[in-house]
Design a protein around this motif. Structure first.
Motif, mmCIF file in Angstrom:
data_model
loop_
_atom_site.group_PDB
_atom_site.id
_atom_site.type_symbol
_atom_site.label_atom_id
_atom_site.label_comp_id
_atom_site.label_asym_id
_atom_site.label_seq_id
_atom_site.Cartn_x
_atom_site.Cartn_y
_atom_site.Cartn_z
ATOM 1 N N ASN A 1 -16.404 -20.156 30.820
ATOM 2 C CA ASN A 1 -15.356 -19.870 31.783
ATOM 3 C C ASN A 1 -15.835 -18.708 32.655
ATOM 4 O O ASN A 1 -16.418 -17.752 32.135
ATOM 5 N N SER A 2 -15.627 -18.831 33.975
ATOM 6 C CA SER A 2 -15.956 -17.688 34.836
ATOM 7 C C SER A 2 -15.117 -17.752 36.098
ATOM 8 O O SER A 2 -14.371 -18.712 36.324
ATOM 9 N N THR B 1 -18.922 -16.467 31.213
ATOM 10 C CA THR B 1 -20.177 -16.172 31.915
ATOM 11 C C THR B 1 -20.057 -14.782 32.527
ATOM 12 O O THR B 1 -19.165 -14.529 33.337
ATOM 13 N N TYR B 2 -20.938 -13.906 32.079
ATOM 14 C CA TYR B 2 -21.034 -12.555 32.643
ATOM 15 C C TYR B 2 -22.451 -12.397 33.204
ATOM 16 O O TYR B 2 -23.436 -12.581 32.469
ATOM 17 N N MET B 3 -22.537 -12.052 34.453
ATOM 18 C CA MET B 3 -23.842 -11.863 35.111
ATOM 19 C C MET B 3 -24.776 -13.056 34.876
ATOM 20 O O MET B 3 -25.973 -12.908 34.596
ATOM 21 N N SER C 1 -14.270 -13.593 24.045
ATOM 22 C CA SER C 1 -13.489 -13.411 25.272
ATOM 23 C C SER C 1 -13.250 -11.931 25.476
ATOM 24 O O SER C 1 -12.661 -11.268 24.621
ATOM 25 N N HIS D 1 -9.177 -14.682 29.007
ATOM 26 C CA HIS D 1 -9.196 -15.986 29.689
ATOM 27 C C HIS D 1 -9.933 -17.044 28.849
ATOM 28 O O HIS D 1 -9.426 -18.156 28.657
ATOM 29 N N THR D 2 -11.076 -16.681 28.344
ATOM 30 C CA THR D 2 -11.842 -17.640 27.525
ATOM 31 C C THR D 2 -11.102 -17.921 26.219
ATOM 32 O O THR D 2 -11.190 -19.023 25.678
HETATM 33 C C1 FMN Z 1 -19.420 -8.027 33.407
HETATM 34 C C2 FMN Z 1 -18.883 -9.239 34.087
HETATM 35 C C3 FMN Z 1 -19.762 -10.112 34.688
HETATM 36 C C4 FMN Z 1 -19.274 -11.277 35.300
HETATM 37 N N1 FMN Z 1 -20.172 -12.161 35.837
HETATM 38 C C5 FMN Z 1 -19.715 -13.325 36.374
HETATM 39 C C6 FMN Z 1 -20.626 -14.304 36.849
HETATM 40 O O1 FMN Z 1 -21.844 -14.192 36.733
HETATM 41 N N2 FMN Z 1 -20.102 -15.414 37.431
HETATM 42 C C7 FMN Z 1 -18.761 -15.601 37.601
HETATM 43 O O2 FMN Z 1 -18.355 -16.598 38.170
HETATM 44 N N3 FMN Z 1 -17.869 -14.701 37.083
HETATM 45 C C8 FMN Z 1 -18.321 -13.585 36.475
HETATM 46 N N4 FMN Z 1 -17.429 -12.685 35.938
HETATM 47 C C9 FMN Z 1 -15.997 -13.042 35.882
HETATM 48 C C10 FMN Z 1 -15.605 -13.561 34.499
HETATM 49 O O3 FMN Z 1 -16.452 -14.619 34.092
HETATM 50 C C11 FMN Z 1 -14.164 -14.053 34.496
HETATM 51 O O4 FMN Z 1 -13.320 -12.984 34.860
HETATM 52 C C12 FMN Z 1 -13.737 -14.644 33.185
HETATM 53 O O5 FMN Z 1 -12.469 -15.260 33.333
HETATM 54 C C13 FMN Z 1 -13.669 -13.590 32.082
HETATM 55 O O6 FMN Z 1 -13.338 -14.211 30.872
HETATM 56 P P1 FMN Z 1 -12.660 -13.383 29.688
HETATM 57 O O7 FMN Z 1 -11.287 -12.959 30.177
HETATM 58 O O8 FMN Z 1 -12.582 -14.325 28.562
HETATM 59 O O9 FMN Z 1 -13.564 -12.199 29.425
HETATM 60 C C14 FMN Z 1 -17.892 -11.528 35.332
HETATM 61 C C15 FMN Z 1 -17.010 -10.616 34.728
HETATM 62 C C16 FMN Z 1 -17.494 -9.489 34.112
HETATM 63 C C17 FMN Z 1 -16.528 -8.545 33.443
#
Ligand code: FMN
Length: 184
Positions: free
Chosen positions: A94-95, A59-61, A10, A14-15
């Motif tokens: 999570n995204s 999910t990132y990118m 995470s 959030h995750t």
């Molecule tokens: C580098 C990056 C890429 C992301 N890509 C996506 C994506 O492809 N799809 C989406 O719905 N959200 C995307 N997000 C939003 C994150 O998935 C979302 O903010 C998530 O809650 C982050 O979880 P974390 O707090 O555990 O890191 C992205 C965020 C970041 C920082």
């Protein structure tokens, strides 16, 4: 009783909150992948001792975060010896968007489990997809392969929709219950 480990990355918390709900449902143990993509001391041994392993990544990118992927590549050591063969596996992502290409991440987690010869557990819930459905409902995102969670991009960790968190708890319980049945 079966032993479940929830191994997750995470970036912004959030995750991590989702992982906590999954782990609570499973009466399991959390194992965090750090910002460099590494496990803490003793992490690999914990995974080896588990009956069930649940993978979690944001999910990132459009795919799991690189830190999770670094961990996934490092599991090749266990793969070489078939060390995780026939363990029970689950996974979640999570995204920010409702879709956001979460399914791509989930399939990556399912594929990783399958490479290890694992037994993958589906979400096991009907979708809440009628006009009356709300974000407080179980499985409002309509997942089936595993657990999907949506954290709005401006939501704090405390503002993740409750229905998704309740779904996380339900999924953790399902994975642990199935692992328990197979362990008999
Ligand atoms: C580098 C990056 C890429 C992301 N890509 C996506 C994506 O492809 N799809 C989406 O719905 N959200 C995307 N997000 C939003 C994150 O998935 C979302 O903010 C998530 O809650 C982050 O979880 P974390 O707090 O555990 O890191 C992205 C965020 C970041 C920082």
């Amino acid at each position: 009783m079966s032993k479940t480990i929830v191994v997750y990355h995470s970036g912004y918390g959030h995750t991590k909150r989702v992982a906590e709900y999954v782990s609570e449902g499973a009466s399991g143990e959390l194992l965090a992948i750090d910002a460099e993509g590494n496990l803490p001391e003793g992490g690999w041994e914990k995974l080896q001792a588990a009956d069930a392993i649940i993978f979690g990544a944001p999910t990132y990118m459009g795919s799991p975060s690189w830190q999770f992927k670094k961990f996934a590549d490092a599991t090749s050591k266990a793969w070489f010896t078939r060390a995780w063969q026939d363990k029970v596996f689950g996974g979640f992502t999570n995204s920010a968007s409702f879709n956001g290409d979460k399914q791509v991440s989930l399939i990556a987690l399912q594929t990783l489990a399958s490479q290890h010869g694992g037994i993958w557990v589906s979400l096991g819930l009907s979708p809440a997809n009628t006009k009356a459905a709300q974000r407080t409902d179980l499985n409002n995102l309509g997942g089936s392969v595993g657990l999907l969670v949506q954290s709005p991009s401006d939501a704090s960790v405390e503002e993740i929709p409750q229905g998704d968190l309740d779904t996380a708890k339900s999924y953790g319980k399902r994975v642990a219950d199935i692992a328990g049945r197979l362990a008999k």
